[in-house]
Design a protein around this motif. Structure first.
Motif, PDB file in Angstrom:
ATOM      1  N   ALA A  38     -42.551  75.172 114.317  1.00  0.00           N
ATOM      2  CA  ALA A  38     -42.151  76.141 115.348  1.00  0.00           C
ATOM      3  C   ALA A  38     -41.413  77.307 114.724  1.00  0.00           C
ATOM      4  CB  ALA A  38     -41.289  75.456 116.398  1.00  0.00           C
ATOM      5  N   LEU A  46     -33.340  78.557 113.747  1.00  0.00           N
ATOM      6  CA  LEU A  46     -33.987  78.313 115.036  1.00  0.00           C
ATOM      7  C   LEU A  46     -33.297  77.165 115.767  1.00  0.00           C
ATOM      8  CD1 LEU A  46     -36.177  78.765 117.131  1.00  0.00           C
ATOM      9  CD2 LEU A  46     -37.673  77.250 115.810  1.00  0.00           C
ATOM     10  N   PHE A  79     -33.937  71.439 119.988  1.00  0.00           N
ATOM     11  CA  PHE A  79     -35.384  71.652 119.974  1.00  0.00           C
ATOM     12  C   PHE A  79     -36.127  70.351 120.268  1.00  0.00           C
ATOM     13  CE2 PHE A  79     -39.372  71.355 117.665  1.00  0.00           C
ATOM     14  CZ  PHE A  79     -40.058  72.479 118.116  1.00  0.00           C
ATOM     15  N   TYR A  89     -44.868  78.211 122.513  1.00  0.00           N
ATOM     16  CA  TYR A  89     -45.536  77.462 121.444  1.00  0.00           C
ATOM     17  C   TYR A  89     -45.500  75.958 121.742  1.00  0.00           C
ATOM     18  CZ  TYR A  89     -46.501  75.601 116.770  1.00  0.00           C
ATOM     19  OH  TYR A  89     -47.030  74.915 115.709  1.00  0.00           O
ATOM     20  N   CYS A 105     -40.941  80.497 121.295  1.00  0.00           N
ATOM     21  CA  CYS A 105     -40.853  79.106 120.852  1.00  0.00           C
ATOM     22  C   CYS A 105     -41.235  78.159 121.988  1.00  0.00           C
ATOM     23  CB  CYS A 105     -39.440  78.820 120.359  1.00  0.00           C
ATOM     24  SG  CYS A 105     -39.252  77.204 119.594  1.00  0.00           S
ATOM     25  N   VAL A 120     -42.337  81.534 114.692  1.00  0.00           N
ATOM     26  CA  VAL A 120     -41.501  82.660 115.140  1.00  0.00           C
ATOM     27  C   VAL A 120     -40.818  83.357 113.961  1.00  0.00           C
ATOM     28  CG1 VAL A 120     -41.121  81.718 117.433  1.00  0.00           C
ATOM     29  CG2 VAL A 120     -39.541  81.117 115.594  1.00  0.00           C
TER      30      VAL A 120
END
Length: 425
Positions: A335, A346, A358, A321, A318, A339
């Motif tokens: 994202a 996530l 995130f 990315y 992640c 994954v």
């Protein structure tokens, strides 16, 4: 073969290590001779039977006989295969007896030419091309001196003894754990009886269990699972087929919840299939209850263990990315798709592993890149905000000030002044 009878992974490591350290072939197989794994010059790789016009059936019988004799004579046994090659074996034990074995060999315990003269020419009466073919095979068979073989056999016996002790201890721990879980289930059933509860299926309890799994609350999930199993047994009464049906429905729900929360789909569905296969062999409530307590807790353990092991790789991918696409209008959903996770899952594990959300991590990466670009006075703030992934300059300014404590224009002037002073000095 009982799945929990011995630690197959540990046994494979033992066979591999023994083969690499001694230069001899090692085979891990069950008591019927079915091979789990083999390393080095094992019986699976030996072609002597083939070139001499035979099959491996006699060898398999010899290996089974060797395991039986090893169990009789204290845990180790040296013997010869039908073609005169040497092997030794130690059985892997369970509470049911010998369940598997590690076999070392084949190898030659005499001079290679002596083996050819005695076993191939004198005993097998080979001549011409069959003899030449057998001699070519014999050239690849490892050698081991007689005095070394006995010591190696003892070493294998000690290594397998360690395996047996580990398996026995694991069975004891599992038994204690099953007893504890069984006690919790029984206690909950007694509570339901005392409260005069109905035998309706407890959908609310099921919902709380699935929510707990989603939040990865392991202890709470196990407690709710025990209570739900108790409720299923209480509601099902003496109808074992109804209990089986309810438990299987529960397994399906748990697996779907786990997959939606990030568990590997193939691994999770395989666990479901194994559980279904195990249930059909039970014909009494007591035996089914004891088995289910262990099977369902084992199922939960697999889910959480896999989830824990998976996190590090997911977060790394992640972050990679984000580093590659920070200048684009990426989202948590994009994202997560990258994954192969759901956005909520996530979001949760990203915060757990990194300490920030995130979006916060993404913004920090973007602001760090913006700082590099601000060193170039020719770039406008509008251009910089677009280059680092902000579509709105006012939002870029707001985020920049929140993270750095100053406006982008002020930060730029401050840094340029510092560079000027440094150059003058």
């Amino acid at each position: 073969m009982h799945e929990e009878a011995f630690d197959r992974k540990l046994a494979e490591e033992c066979a591999r290590a023994f083969s690499l350290s001694t230069g001899l072939g090692c085979t891990l197989s069950d008591k019927e001779g079915n091979t789990f794994a083999d390393f080095g010059y094992s019986c699976e790789k030996c072609r002597l039977c083939e070139v001499m016009g035979g099959t491996r059936t006699g060898c398999i019988r010899a290996h089974i006989y060797g395991m039986t004799e090893a169990a009789r004579f204290g845990g180790k046994y040296i013997y010869f295969c039908p073609r005169g090659l040497t092997c030794f074996v130690s059985p892997i034990l369970s509470e049911y007896g010998a369940e598997a074995k590690i076999t070392v060999g084949p190898f030659i315990m005499v001079e290679r030419q002596d083996f050819i003269d005695c076993e191939l020419i004198e005993n097998a009466c080979l001549t011409g091309e069959p003899l030449e073919a057998a001699m070519r095979v014999v050239e690849d068979v490892p050698l081991a001196a007689p005095e070394r073989v006995n010591q190696l056999s003892t070493l294998l016996f000690m290594a397998v003894g360690f395996l047996n002790n580990v398996s026995a201890e694991n069975r004891l721990l599992q038994s204690r754990r099953s007893d504890a879980i069984q006690g919790q289930i029984t206690a909950y059933i007694q509570t339901l009886k005392q409260e005069g509860d109905t035998r309706d299926y407890p959908f609310e309890l099921e919902r709380r269990l699935l929510q707990s799994i989603t939040r990865q609350e392991r202890e709470e999930s196990q407690r709710l699972l025990n209570e739900l199993l108790g409720a299923i047994l209480f509601a099902g009464g003496a109808d074992i087929e109804l209990v089986k049906a309810r438990v299987y429905e529960l397994l399906v729900l748990i697996s779907r919840t786990a997959i939606n929360s990030g568990a590997d789909p193939q691994r999770t569905l395989r666990l479901n299939q194994e559980a279904l296969s195990g249930m059909i062999h039970f014909h009494s409530i007591d035996s089914l209850c004891l088995w289910l307590s262990g099977a369902l807790s084992g199922f939960m353990n697999e889910l959480f263990t896999f989830s824990d092991a998976k996190h590090a790789n997911v977060i790394h991918r992640c972050i990679q990315y984000i580093g590659e696409h920070y200048s684009e209008p990426i989202t948590l959903r994009q994202a997560a798709e990258h994954v192969y996770l759901t956005p909520p899952y996530l979001c949760r594990i990203f915060k757990k592993e990194t300490g920030i959300t995130f979006n916060e991590y993404l913004n920090r990466i973007r602001i760090n890149k913006a700082k590099e670009l601000l060193a170039n006075r020719k770039l406008r703030l509008t251009d910089i905000s677009l280059l680092v992934g902000f579509e709105d300059q006012s939002y870029f300014t707001k985020v920049f000030k929140r993270i750095t404590g100053m406006l982008p224009s002020v930060w730029r002037e401050k840094k340029l002044e510092e560079e000027t002073l440094l150059n003058l000095s």
